[in-house]
Design a protein around this motif. Structure first.
Motif, PDB file in Angstrom:
ATOM      1  N   GLN A  47       0.845  -1.184   0.000  1.00  0.00           N
ATOM      2  CA  GLN A  47       0.000   0.000   0.000  1.00  0.00           C
ATOM      3  C   GLN A  47       0.885   1.240   0.000  1.00  0.00           C
ATOM      4  OE1 GLN A  47      -3.498  -0.425   2.937  1.00  0.00           O
ATOM      5  NE2 GLN A  47      -2.023  -1.921   3.673  1.00  0.00           N
ATOM      6  N   ALA A  48       0.431   2.283  -0.682  1.00  0.00           N
ATOM      7  CA  ALA A  48       1.198   3.523  -0.698  1.00  0.00           C
ATOM      8  C   ALA A  48       0.311   4.683  -1.119  1.00  0.00           C
ATOM      9  CB  ALA A  48       2.392   3.407  -1.653  1.00  0.00           C
ATOM     10  N   ASP A  49       0.614   5.853  -0.599  1.00  0.00           N
ATOM     11  CA  ASP A  49       0.011   7.079  -1.105  1.00  0.00           C
ATOM     12  C   ASP A  49       0.789   7.484  -2.349  1.00  0.00           C
ATOM     13  OD1 ASP A  49      -1.697   7.197   1.129  1.00  0.00           O
ATOM     14  OD2 ASP A  49      -0.157   8.233   2.304  1.00  0.00           O
ATOM     15  N   PHE A  50       0.134   8.172  -3.284  1.00  0.00           N
ATOM     16  CA  PHE A  50       0.852   8.591  -4.486  1.00  0.00           C
ATOM     17  C   PHE A  50       0.440   9.999  -4.927  1.00  0.00           C
ATOM     18  CE2 PHE A  50      -2.981   6.651  -6.310  1.00  0.00           C
ATOM     19  CZ  PHE A  50      -3.335   7.566  -7.289  1.00  0.00           C
ATOM     20  N   ILE A  51       1.371  10.624  -5.624  1.00  0.00           N
ATOM     21  CA  ILE A  51       1.108  11.889  -6.311  1.00  0.00           C
ATOM     22  C   ILE A  51       1.458  11.676  -7.773  1.00  0.00           C
ATOM     23  CG2 ILE A  51       1.704  14.322  -6.543  1.00  0.00           C
ATOM     24  CD1 ILE A  51       2.388  14.363  -3.590  1.00  0.00           C
ATOM     25  N   GLN A  52       0.525  11.948  -8.654  1.00  0.00           N
ATOM     26  CA  GLN A  52       0.732  11.739 -10.087  1.00  0.00           C
ATOM     27  C   GLN A  52       0.744  13.082 -10.810  1.00  0.00           C
ATOM     28  OE1 GLN A  52      -1.524   8.572 -12.190  1.00  0.00           O
ATOM     29  NE2 GLN A  52      -2.181  10.181 -13.586  1.00  0.00           N
ATOM     30  N   THR A  53       1.760  13.270 -11.628  1.00  0.00           N
ATOM     31  CA  THR A  53       1.885  14.504 -12.411  1.00  0.00           C
ATOM     32  C   THR A  53       1.886  14.151 -13.896  1.00  0.00           C
ATOM     33  OG1 THR A  53       3.212  15.537 -10.670  1.00  0.00           O
ATOM     34  CG2 THR A  53       3.265  16.569 -12.847  1.00  0.00           C
ATOM     35  N   THR A  65      -2.651  14.954  -9.579  1.00  0.00           N
ATOM     36  CA  THR A  65      -3.676  14.230  -8.835  1.00  0.00           C
ATOM     37  C   THR A  65      -2.994  13.420  -7.734  1.00  0.00           C
ATOM     38  OG1 THR A  65      -3.558  12.455 -10.487  1.00  0.00           O
ATOM     39  CG2 THR A  65      -5.332  14.066 -10.743  1.00  0.00           C
ATOM     40  N   SER A  66      -3.772  12.993  -6.756  1.00  0.00           N
ATOM     41  CA  SER A  66      -3.193  12.200  -5.670  1.00  0.00           C
ATOM     42  C   SER A  66      -4.216  11.204  -5.152  1.00  0.00           C
ATOM     43  CB  SER A  66      -2.714  13.104  -4.531  1.00  0.00           C
ATOM     44  OG  SER A  66      -3.795  13.833  -3.980  1.00  0.00           O
ATOM     45  N   PRO A  84      -7.743  16.015  -7.277  1.00  0.00           N
ATOM     46  CA  PRO A  84      -8.809  16.973  -6.923  1.00  0.00           C
ATOM     47  C   PRO A  84     -10.217  16.431  -7.172  1.00  0.00           C
ATOM     48  CG  PRO A  84      -7.960  17.477  -9.080  1.00  0.00           C
ATOM     49  CD  PRO A  84      -7.150  16.312  -8.577  1.00  0.00           C
ATOM     50  N   TYR A  85     -10.325  15.128  -7.517  1.00  0.00           N
ATOM     51  CA  TYR A  85     -11.632  14.528  -7.766  1.00  0.00           C
ATOM     52  C   TYR A  85     -11.608  13.082  -7.287  1.00  0.00           C
ATOM     53  CZ  TYR A  85      -8.803  13.216 -11.818  1.00  0.00           C
ATOM     54  OH  TYR A  85      -7.789  12.772 -12.622  1.00  0.00           O
ATOM     55  N   GLN A  86     -12.768  12.464  -7.198  1.00  0.00           N
ATOM     56  CA  GLN A  86     -12.902  11.076  -6.770  1.00  0.00           C
ATOM     57  C   GLN A  86     -12.951  10.167  -8.001  1.00  0.00           C
ATOM     58  OE1 GLN A  86     -13.173  10.078  -3.406  1.00  0.00           O
ATOM     59  NE2 GLN A  86     -12.773  12.214  -2.841  1.00  0.00           N
ATOM     60  N   TYR A  87     -11.999   9.257  -8.090  1.00  0.00           N
ATOM     61  CA  TYR A  87     -11.949   8.358  -9.248  1.00  0.00           C
ATOM     62  C   TYR A  87     -11.223   7.086  -8.823  1.00  0.00           C
ATOM     63  CZ  TYR A  87     -11.062   6.806 -14.073  1.00  0.00           C
ATOM     64  OH  TYR A  87     -11.011   6.089 -15.249  1.00  0.00           O
ATOM     65  N   SER A  88     -11.806   5.940  -9.092  1.00  0.00           N
ATOM     66  CA  SER A  88     -11.194   4.662  -8.720  1.00  0.00           C
ATOM     67  C   SER A  88     -11.042   3.781  -9.943  1.00  0.00           C
ATOM     68  CB  SER A  88     -12.048   3.927  -7.670  1.00  0.00           C
ATOM     69  OG  SER A  88     -12.159   4.682  -6.492  1.00  0.00           O
ATOM     70  N   GLN A 101     -16.569   9.104 -10.126  1.00  0.00           N
ATOM     71  CA  GLN A 101     -17.439   9.958  -9.331  1.00  0.00           C
ATOM     72  C   GLN A 101     -18.880   9.432  -9.288  1.00  0.00           C
ATOM     73  OE1 GLN A 101     -16.214  14.308  -9.547  1.00  0.00           O
ATOM     74  NE2 GLN A 101     -15.539  13.624 -11.574  1.00  0.00           N
ATOM     75  N   GLY A 102     -18.986   8.110  -9.041  1.00  0.00           N
ATOM     76  CA  GLY A 102     -20.298   7.488  -8.911  1.00  0.00           C
ATOM     77  C   GLY A 102     -20.763   6.736 -10.137  1.00  0.00           C
ATOM     78  N   LYS A 103     -20.155   6.989 -11.284  1.00  0.00           N
ATOM     79  CA  LYS A 103     -20.513   6.283 -12.518  1.00  0.00           C
ATOM     80  C   LYS A 103     -19.605   5.070 -12.673  1.00  0.00           C
ATOM     81  CE  LYS A 103     -21.154   6.933 -17.486  1.00  0.00           C
ATOM     82  NZ  LYS A 103     -21.034   7.891 -18.631  1.00  0.00           N
ATOM     83  N   LYS A 104     -20.184   3.871 -12.554  1.00  0.00           N
ATOM     84  CA  LYS A 104     -19.399   2.647 -12.553  1.00  0.00           C
ATOM     85  C   LYS A 104     -19.442   1.934 -13.906  1.00  0.00           C
ATOM     86  CE  LYS A 104     -20.233   1.918  -7.612  1.00  0.00           C
ATOM     87  NZ  LYS A 104     -20.715   0.987  -6.568  1.00  0.00           N
TER      88      LYS A 104
END
Length: 208
Positions: A47-53, A65-66, A84-88, A101-104
């Motif tokens: 597991q890790a936190d990330f910052i993507q540029t 994004t992070s 800055p947004y929710q995305y999985s 953001q809720g759309k699967k």
């Protein structure tokens, strides 16, 4: 004139730091690969936190994004963007599951760019990345890191990816940074922090 002096100094410093990356000898590369391949076999979760540029030619500013990355052996991987947004995006059983953001949605894992990053990251957790038949690998080092540069072998893959770099801090066998250059010239840089190895991961991390 002042601007020219500053620019010249910047280029000189940049050249100096670039020059610090030197190719490993054959013996050094063998020791590095053997060490990483051996120690990563013990990794079951990561597991890790990330910052993507992301830098794109047609945009003046980089897209930053992070979020959090979670990996479970042998091949389940989750990227959860929180700012800055929710995305999985979850890679599991040869499928990509997306929650925008809720759309699967779900699709076959056939992306020629991000899927390859995922493949190498998964491979970095079990020592199999260096034997991936799709890439030629060159090994470099500097004062702080060992670097494996992966170049696609096939013309088909080269249409999408020019090169992927994996950075390993000295005396560590987990990836701390990924740099990808696409065929278009666009680049993606991912920096990992707060890495946890073999800590329990809730099943919810791999579901939408």
């Amino acid at each position: 004139m002042f601007k020219n002096i500053i620019l010249g100094a910047f280029l000189l410093v940049s050249t100096f730091f670039v020059a610090q990356n030197t190719a490993m000898s054959g013996a050094e590369a063998k020791v590095f690969v053997t060490k990483v391949s051996s120690e990563t076999k013990e990794i079951k979760t990561l597991q890790a936190d990330f910052i993507q540029t992301k830098k794109m030619d047609f945009l003046d500013k980089s897209i930053i994004t992070s979020g959090k990355m979670s990996l479970k052996s042998p091949n389940t991987l989750s990227w959860k963007y929180t700012k800055p947004y929710q995305y999985s995006i979850i890679f599991k059983e040869n499928k990509i599951y997306i929650n925008d953001q809720g759309k699967k949605s779900s699709v076959d894992a056939k992306s020629k760019t991000f899927e390859k990053i995922n493949k190498l990251i998964v491979g970095s957790s079990n020592g199999k990345m260096f034997s991936d038949p799709e890439f030629a690998v060159a090994y470099f080092k500097n004062g702080t890191s060992n670097i494996a540069k992966f170049t696609p072998k096939s013309a088909q893959l080269l249409k999408y990816i020019k090169q992927i770099e994996l950075h390993f801090p000295k005396n560590q066998t987990t990836v701390s940074q990924v740099n990808m250059t696409e065929a278009s010239g666009d680049t993606t840089n991912i920096v990992f922090k707060n890495t946890k190895i073999n800590a329990p991961i809730p099943a919810s991390e791999f579901s939408l």
